[in-house]
Design a protein around this motif. Structure first.
Motif, PDB file in Angstrom:
ATOM      1  N   THR A   1       0.801  -1.173   0.003  1.00  0.00           N
ATOM      2  CA  THR A   1      -0.016  -0.098  -0.105  1.00  0.00           C
ATOM      3  C   THR A   1       0.801   1.253  -0.051  1.00  0.00           C
ATOM      4  O   THR A   1       1.743   1.392   0.880  1.00  0.00           O
ATOM      5  CB  THR A   1      -0.903   0.196   1.165  1.00  0.00           C
TER       6      THR A   1
ATOM      7  N   LEU B   1      -5.172  -0.817   3.322  1.00  0.00           N
ATOM      8  CA  LEU B   1      -4.144  -1.593   4.009  1.00  0.00           C
ATOM      9  C   LEU B   1      -4.321  -3.153   4.190  1.00  0.00           C
ATOM     10  O   LEU B   1      -3.405  -4.073   4.109  1.00  0.00           O
ATOM     11  CB  LEU B   1      -3.734  -1.191   5.354  1.00  0.00           C
TER      12      LEU B   1
ATOM     13  N   ILE C   1      -2.380   5.543  10.294  1.00  0.00           N
ATOM     14  CA  ILE C   1      -1.906   4.298   9.662  1.00  0.00           C
ATOM     15  C   ILE C   1      -1.256   3.211  10.357  1.00  0.00           C
ATOM     16  O   ILE C   1      -1.710   1.908  10.197  1.00  0.00           O
ATOM     17  CB  ILE C   1      -0.920   5.011   8.412  1.00  0.00           C
TER      18      ILE C   1
ATOM     19  N   ALA D   1       3.429  -0.767   4.236  1.00  0.00           N
ATOM     20  CA  ALA D   1       2.981   0.502   3.838  1.00  0.00           C
ATOM     21  C   ALA D   1       4.236   1.445   3.638  1.00  0.00           C
ATOM     22  O   ALA D   1       5.115   1.457   4.228  1.00  0.00           O
ATOM     23  CB  ALA D   1       2.119   0.863   4.994  1.00  0.00           C
TER      24      ALA D   1
END
Length: 236
Positions: free
Chosen positions: A4, A64, A100, A70
């Motif tokens: 992601t 995600l 996040i 990430a």
């Protein structure tokens, strides 16, 4: 591997997407404005675009899901004029990282690699006069941007210390790396990127970094993990 990417609509994001595809990964691209993407990316069967804003936890969580890592290329615009995309909010990027990280913890994703600037100072940093003057000017002219970078660094280092700033055990276990970058430029570099600390390349000349080399540095670090829970400075 599915990855992601946050902040992929700018020129550095384009370089990162190209390098990620070159290494045969699939991408979930989190974007507030998907129309800014190049048509080749919007139409790619190896890229899934999730539209959302950085304060939307459900959208971040959705982007995600199923990913192993990430990659974050977000730059603060706090306090900047609206005509350049600025916002009157405070700590926009810091709060985005927090969202996040929380989503990664919920989904059991361990690897995070982001980018910052030399506004965050590491204990092993030396002197680079050009960077010092640039950061000092930023602190005066765009104090909210400066604060956002510094607070993001504090958030990440608190995770590395194992639970400061209210971090849970799951958040503290995240293998994060935050790569600080100087002035970025398009096109190939004449030499390979270097990861280290500010001042190692000299105290006077302004460091630079090709966006292509930044993309390589991010993905190499994803594989190698040489700077887990570290904040290196990258230049070419």
């Amino acid at each position: 591997m599915q990855i992601t990417i946050f902040g992929g609509t700018g020129p550095s994001g384009k370089a990162l997407i190209q390098e990620t595809l070159r290494r045969n990964h699939t991408i979930v691209l989190f974007a507030r404005s998907p129309h800014k993407l190049d048509p080749e990316f919007r139409d790619s069967d190896r890229i899934n675009v999730v539209q959302g804003t950085l304060d939307s936890y459900p959208s971040i969580l959705s982007s995600l899901r199923g990913s192993s890592c990430a990659l974050i290329l977000l730059a603060s615009t706090d306090g900047m004029p609206h005509w350049v995309g600025g916002t009157s909010s405070s700590l926009t990027i810091t709060n985005a990282y927090r969202n996040i990280i929380n989503a990664m913890s919920e989904l059991g994703i361990k690897r995070l690699i982001g980018t910052g600037t030399p506004s965050h100072v590491e204990p092993l940093d030396g002197l680079n006069l050009a960077l010092f003057l640039g950061v000092s000017l930023l602190k005066v002219l765009l104090p909210k941007v400066y604060e956002d970078v510094v607070e993001t660094g504090k958030l990440l280092t608190s995770l590395g210390e194992g639970g400061v700033d209210g971090a849970s055990k799951e958040e503290s276990d995240i293998d994060w790396t935050w790569i600080r970058v100087p002035n970025l430029y398009d096109g190939p570099s004449k030499q390979k990127y270097k990861l280290g600390y500010v001042g190692q390349g000299g105290w006077f000349l302004l460091p630079r970094l090709s966006r292509e080399e930044l993309a390589k540095a991010i993905l190499d670090e994803m594989y190698q993990g040489n700077w887990v829970k570290g904040i290196p400075f990258c230049c070419d």
